[in-house]
Design a protein around this motif. Structure first.
Motif, PDB file in Angstrom:
ATOM      1  N   GLY A   1       5.841 -59.708 -41.599  1.00 13.47           N
ATOM      2  CA  GLY A   1       6.489 -60.594 -42.555  1.00 13.47           C
ATOM      3  C   GLY A   1       7.918 -60.228 -42.885  1.00 13.47           C
ATOM      4  N   THR A   2       8.295 -58.963 -42.785  1.00 14.99           N
ATOM      5  CA  THR A   2       9.631 -58.520 -43.200  1.00 14.99           C
ATOM      6  C   THR A   2      10.549 -58.201 -42.035  1.00 14.99           C
ATOM      7  OG1 THR A   2       9.112 -56.157 -43.258  1.00 14.99           O
ATOM      8  CG2 THR A   2       8.558 -57.458 -45.218  1.00 14.99           C
ATOM      9  N   ASP A   3       9.981 -57.975 -40.860  1.00 14.70           N
ATOM     10  CA  ASP A   3      10.721 -57.522 -39.680  1.00 14.70           C
ATOM     11  C   ASP A   3      11.334 -56.142 -39.892  1.00 14.70           C
ATOM     12  OD1 ASP A   3      11.199 -58.250 -36.979  1.00 14.70           O
ATOM     13  OD2 ASP A   3      13.317 -58.516 -37.420  1.00 14.70           O
ATOM     14  N   LYS A   4      10.824 -55.392 -40.872  1.00 14.68           N
ATOM     15  CA  LYS A   4      11.348 -54.053 -41.139  1.00 14.68           C
ATOM     16  C   LYS A   4      10.742 -53.054 -40.146  1.00 14.68           C
ATOM     17  CE  LYS A   4      11.586 -50.388 -44.600  1.00 14.68           C
ATOM     18  NZ  LYS A   4      11.163 -49.957 -45.970  1.00 14.68           N
ATOM     19  N   GLN A   5      11.595 -52.395 -39.389  1.00  9.98           N
ATOM     20  CA  GLN A   5      11.142 -51.382 -38.432  1.00  9.98           C
ATOM     21  C   GLN A   5      11.021 -50.039 -39.136  1.00  9.98           C
ATOM     22  OE1 GLN A   5      12.871 -51.248 -34.394  1.00  9.98           O
ATOM     23  NE2 GLN A   5      13.335 -49.090 -34.798  1.00  9.98           N
ATOM     24  N   PHE A   6       9.901 -49.348 -38.887  1.00 12.29           N
ATOM     25  CA  PHE A   6       9.726 -48.016 -39.484  1.00 12.29           C
ATOM     26  C   PHE A   6       9.643 -46.903 -38.446  1.00 12.29           C
ATOM     27  CE2 PHE A   6       5.610 -50.143 -39.188  1.00 12.29           C
ATOM     28  CZ  PHE A   6       4.863 -49.235 -38.450  1.00 12.29           C
ATOM     29  N   ASP A   7       9.511 -47.253 -37.166  1.00  8.56           N
ATOM     30  CA  ASP A   7       9.433 -46.204 -36.143  1.00  8.56           C
ATOM     31  C   ASP A   7       9.632 -46.826 -34.764  1.00  8.56           C
ATOM     32  OD1 ASP A   7       9.156 -43.720 -35.032  1.00  8.56           O
ATOM     33  OD2 ASP A   7       6.998 -43.557 -35.343  1.00  8.56           O
ATOM     34  N   SER A   8      10.210 -46.036 -33.851  1.00  9.20           N
ATOM     35  CA  SER A   8      10.355 -46.487 -32.470  1.00  9.20           C
ATOM     36  C   SER A   8      10.611 -45.300 -31.566  1.00  9.20           C
ATOM     37  CB  SER A   8      11.497 -47.492 -32.330  1.00  9.20           C
ATOM     38  OG  SER A   8      11.689 -47.828 -30.952  1.00  9.20           O
ATOM     39  N   SER A   9       9.710 -45.065 -30.625  1.00 12.54           N
ATOM     40  CA  SER A   9       9.930 -43.995 -29.648  1.00 12.54           C
ATOM     41  C   SER A   9      11.034 -44.396 -28.676  1.00 12.54           C
ATOM     42  CB  SER A   9       8.638 -43.688 -28.886  1.00 12.54           C
ATOM     43  OG  SER A   9       8.233 -44.795 -28.094  1.00 12.54           O
ATOM     44  N   TRP A  10      11.183 -45.697 -28.431  1.00 15.13           N
ATOM     45  CA  TRP A  10      12.250 -46.152 -27.537  1.00 15.13           C
ATOM     46  C   TRP A  10      13.614 -45.750 -28.087  1.00 15.13           C
ATOM     47  CZ3 TRP A  10       8.202 -50.076 -27.172  1.00 15.13           C
ATOM     48  CH2 TRP A  10       7.728 -50.258 -25.857  1.00 15.13           C
ATOM     49  N   GLU A  11      13.794 -45.892 -29.399  1.00 15.30           N
ATOM     50  CA  GLU A  11      15.077 -45.531 -29.993  1.00 15.30           C
ATOM     51  C   GLU A  11      15.323 -44.027 -29.921  1.00 15.30           C
ATOM     52  OE1 GLU A  11      15.831 -47.104 -33.846  1.00 15.30           O
ATOM     53  OE2 GLU A  11      15.896 -49.185 -33.142  1.00 15.30           O
ATOM     54  N   ARG A  12      14.243 -43.244 -29.947  1.00 15.17           N
ATOM     55  CA  ARG A  12      14.403 -41.786 -29.827  1.00 15.17           C
ATOM     56  C   ARG A  12      14.664 -41.369 -28.385  1.00 15.17           C
ATOM     57  NH1 ARG A  12      10.058 -41.989 -33.454  1.00 15.17           N
ATOM     58  NH2 ARG A  12       8.544 -41.496 -31.818  1.00 15.17           N
ATOM     59  N   GLY A  13      14.405 -42.269 -27.451  1.00 21.08           N
ATOM     60  CA  GLY A  13      14.649 -41.964 -26.047  1.00 21.08           C
ATOM     61  C   GLY A  13      13.612 -41.064 -25.422  1.00 21.08           C
ATOM     62  N   GLN A  14      12.440 -40.951 -26.053  1.00 17.56           N
ATOM     63  CA  GLN A  14      11.407 -40.047 -25.569  1.00 17.56           C
ATOM     64  C   GLN A  14      10.038 -40.638 -25.853  1.00 17.56           C
ATOM     65  OE1 GLN A  14      12.249 -36.894 -24.135  1.00 17.56           O
ATOM     66  NE2 GLN A  14      10.126 -36.926 -23.473  1.00 17.56           N
ATOM     67  N   PRO A  15       9.163 -40.787 -24.837  1.00 22.09           N
ATOM     68  CA  PRO A  15       7.815 -41.282 -25.126  1.00 22.09           C
ATOM     69  C   PRO A  15       7.056 -40.331 -26.044  1.00 22.09           C
ATOM     70  CG  PRO A  15       8.180 -41.067 -22.740  1.00 22.09           C
ATOM     71  CD  PRO A  15       9.361 -40.492 -23.421  1.00 22.09           C
ATOM     72  N   ALA A  16       6.083 -40.858 -26.738  1.00 21.05           N
ATOM     73  CA  ALA A  16       5.235 -40.059 -27.620  1.00 21.05           C
ATOM     74  C   ALA A  16       3.961 -39.668 -26.885  1.00 21.05           C
ATOM     75  CB  ALA A  16       4.883 -40.849 -28.878  1.00 21.05           C
ATOM     76  N   GLU A  17       3.436 -38.498 -27.215  1.00 21.72           N
ATOM     77  CA  GLU A  17       2.192 -38.013 -26.613  1.00 21.72           C
ATOM     78  C   GLU A  17       1.290 -37.501 -27.725  1.00 21.72           C
ATOM     79  OE1 GLU A  17       1.166 -34.193 -23.988  1.00 21.72           O
ATOM     80  OE2 GLU A  17       2.412 -35.652 -22.914  1.00 21.72           O
ATOM     81  N   PHE A  18       0.030 -37.942 -27.736  1.00 18.36           N
ATOM     82  CA  PHE A  18      -0.865 -37.571 -28.825  1.00 18.36           C
ATOM     83  C   PHE A  18      -2.309 -37.838 -28.433  1.00 18.36           C
ATOM     84  CE2 PHE A  18       0.713 -41.861 -29.308  1.00 18.36           C
ATOM     85  CZ  PHE A  18      -0.453 -42.597 -29.331  1.00 18.36           C
ATOM     86  N   PRO A  19      -3.256 -37.058 -28.996  1.00 16.18           N
ATOM     87  CA  PRO A  19      -4.673 -37.386 -28.818  1.00 16.18           C
ATOM     88  C   PRO A  19      -4.988 -38.683 -29.555  1.00 16.18           C
ATOM     89  CG  PRO A  19      -4.377 -35.108 -29.558  1.00 16.18           C
ATOM     90  CD  PRO A  19      -3.067 -35.804 -29.748  1.00 16.18           C
ATOM     91  N   LEU A  20      -5.624 -39.614 -28.889  1.00 20.94           N
ATOM     92  CA  LEU A  20      -5.912 -40.899 -29.506  1.00 20.94           C
ATOM     93  C   LEU A  20      -6.767 -40.736 -30.754  1.00 20.94           C
ATOM     94  CD1 LEU A  20      -5.599 -43.953 -29.410  1.00 20.94           C
ATOM     95  CD2 LEU A  20      -7.546 -44.060 -27.840  1.00 20.94           C
ATOM     96  N   GLY A  21      -7.636 -39.729 -30.767  1.00 24.22           N
ATOM     97  CA  GLY A  21      -8.509 -39.525 -31.914  1.00 24.22           C
ATOM     98  C   GLY A  21      -7.820 -39.009 -33.151  1.00 24.22           C
ATOM     99  N   GLN A  22      -6.505 -38.743 -33.078  1.00 27.85           N
ATOM    100  CA  GLN A  22      -5.789 -38.176 -34.223  1.00 27.85           C
ATOM    101  C   GLN A  22      -4.790 -39.145 -34.852  1.00 27.85           C
ATOM    102  OE1 GLN A  22      -4.128 -34.329 -33.249  1.00 27.85           O
ATOM    103  NE2 GLN A  22      -6.073 -33.559 -32.457  1.00 27.85           N
ATOM    104  N   VAL A  23      -4.845 -40.417 -34.459  1.00 27.47           N
ATOM    105  CA  VAL A  23      -3.928 -41.398 -35.040  1.00 27.47           C
ATOM    106  C   VAL A  23      -4.719 -42.419 -35.845  1.00 27.47           C
ATOM    107  CG1 VAL A  23      -2.130 -41.085 -33.300  1.00 27.47           C
ATOM    108  CG2 VAL A  23      -3.972 -42.711 -32.857  1.00 27.47           C
ATOM    109  N   ILE A  24      -4.011 -43.392 -36.432  1.00 27.05           N
ATOM    110  CA  ILE A  24      -4.672 -44.347 -37.325  1.00 27.05           C
ATOM    111  C   ILE A  24      -5.751 -45.140 -36.591  1.00 27.05           C
ATOM    112  CG2 ILE A  24      -2.711 -44.541 -38.907  1.00 27.05           C
ATOM    113  CD1 ILE A  24      -1.958 -47.160 -37.524  1.00 27.05           C
TER     114      ILE A  24
END
Length: 311
Positions: free
Chosen positions: A238-261
């Motif tokens: 509804g707001t188009d407010k961005q709160f995070d982007s790995s693309w903008e950091r220039g580095q993919p994210a890596e994480f265990p799937l079981g540890q995120v929302i």
């Protein structure tokens, strides 16, 4: 969300940085106590090992021992080696085990690169898939000579090499499906450029998780117990407010799937590697009534995600 080196939680990552100057090999003579060659390792590769420690004080110089060379493919510098590992604190007293991936049933992936202690960079390239490596990691070199923190106990690792992780993709690739979520717009620019996500809308978001495939990849389907490598952008409905982007950091994210929302856990299981998906995640599968940095309470979250790898 990114792990520089995936090891058991009981082993501080700073220990690896402190050991990064060590280049002792199998035959190196430690300054105190015995080195890796003095250890006896029993048990079959593929099962939790038993280690007999040598008498005397713990070594102060790092070293390694090839317990079983293995008969599979070579491990090369630059590989992301998948291992089962067991680690002990070598204090010369109890020598207590700190943990084992055989207990958690979750092998770890370790990049064989310059961020790894030299003793492990060398040791891993001396074994093949199916091999077993023992490494003694001591406080040979301080990461910061001015640091006053107490030295970590010498660590003893046994690594069983399961294989190597295939190189991750750089971008989603496959067939565009033309699927979308009402109220959300995703523009695919092509190549390795980040997609454009727009979430400015007067429409009410769904109270359920909504996942749409924008580009359907051809890789293996994501499993719940895997670690993922992804690129993503997150905005608020509804707001188009961005709160995070790995693309903008220039580095993919890596994480265990079981540890995120929960929205990610439920939304990404079954998605083929190489896919680009857009997800609308209701508050109860996101952060709920708890305000996060840049995310108001009870927000519906929208993510566009490229699934680049899963292991």
């Amino acid at each position: 969300m990114r792990r520089a080196l995936a090891v058991l939680a009981a082993v501080p990552l700073m220990f690896f940085a402190a050991a990064c100057g060590s280049d002792a090999g199998t035959g190196a003579a430690p300054a105190s106590g015995s080195g890796a060659a003095a250890f006896k390792v029993t048990g079959d590769v593929g099962a939790k090992p038993t280690v007999t420690f040598p008498a005397g004080t713990p070594a102060t110089t790092s070293s390694y021992q090839v317990v079983q060379p293995g008969a599979g493919e070579d491990v090369k510098s630059g590989d992301r080696v998948i291992v089962n590992l067991t680690v002990w604190n070598w204090d010369g007293k109890g020598n207590a085990v700190q943990g084992s991936s055989y207990d958690t049933k979750a092998p770890e992936t370790i990049p064989v690169d310059e961020q790894l202690p030299k003793v492990l960079q060398e040791g891993f390239t001396k074994v093949k898939h199916g091999g077993r490596l023992l490494a003694v990691l001591a406080n040979d070199v301080e990461a910061d000579p001015q640091a006053q923190a107490a030295a970590e106990p010498t660590k003893v690792f046994v690594f069983d090499v399961v294989g190597t992780q295939p190189p991750v993709l750089k971008v989603a690739s496959g067939k565009e499906t033309k699927e979308s979520i009402k109220g959300v717009k995703v523009v695919n620019p092509g190549g390795e450029k980040a997609p454009t996500l727009t979430t400015k809308t007067d429409l009410k978001p769904s109270k359920e998780l909504v996942v749409k495939t924008i580009i359907e990849g051809t890789g293996a389907k994501v499993k719940a117990n895997q670690t993922l490598t992804v690129h993503y952008t997150g905005k608020i409905w509804g707001t188009d407010k961005q709160f995070d982007s790995s693309w903008e950091r220039g580095q993919p994210a890596e994480f265990p799937l079981g540890q995120v929302i929960q929205g990610w856990q439920k939304g990404l299981v079954g998605v083929p590697v190489g896919s680009r998906v857009v997800m609308s995640i209701p508050p109860d599968l996101g952060y709920g009534a708890q305000e996060q940095q840049g995310i108001p309470a009870n927000s519906t979250l929208v993510f566009v995600v490229d699934v680049l790898g899963a292991y």
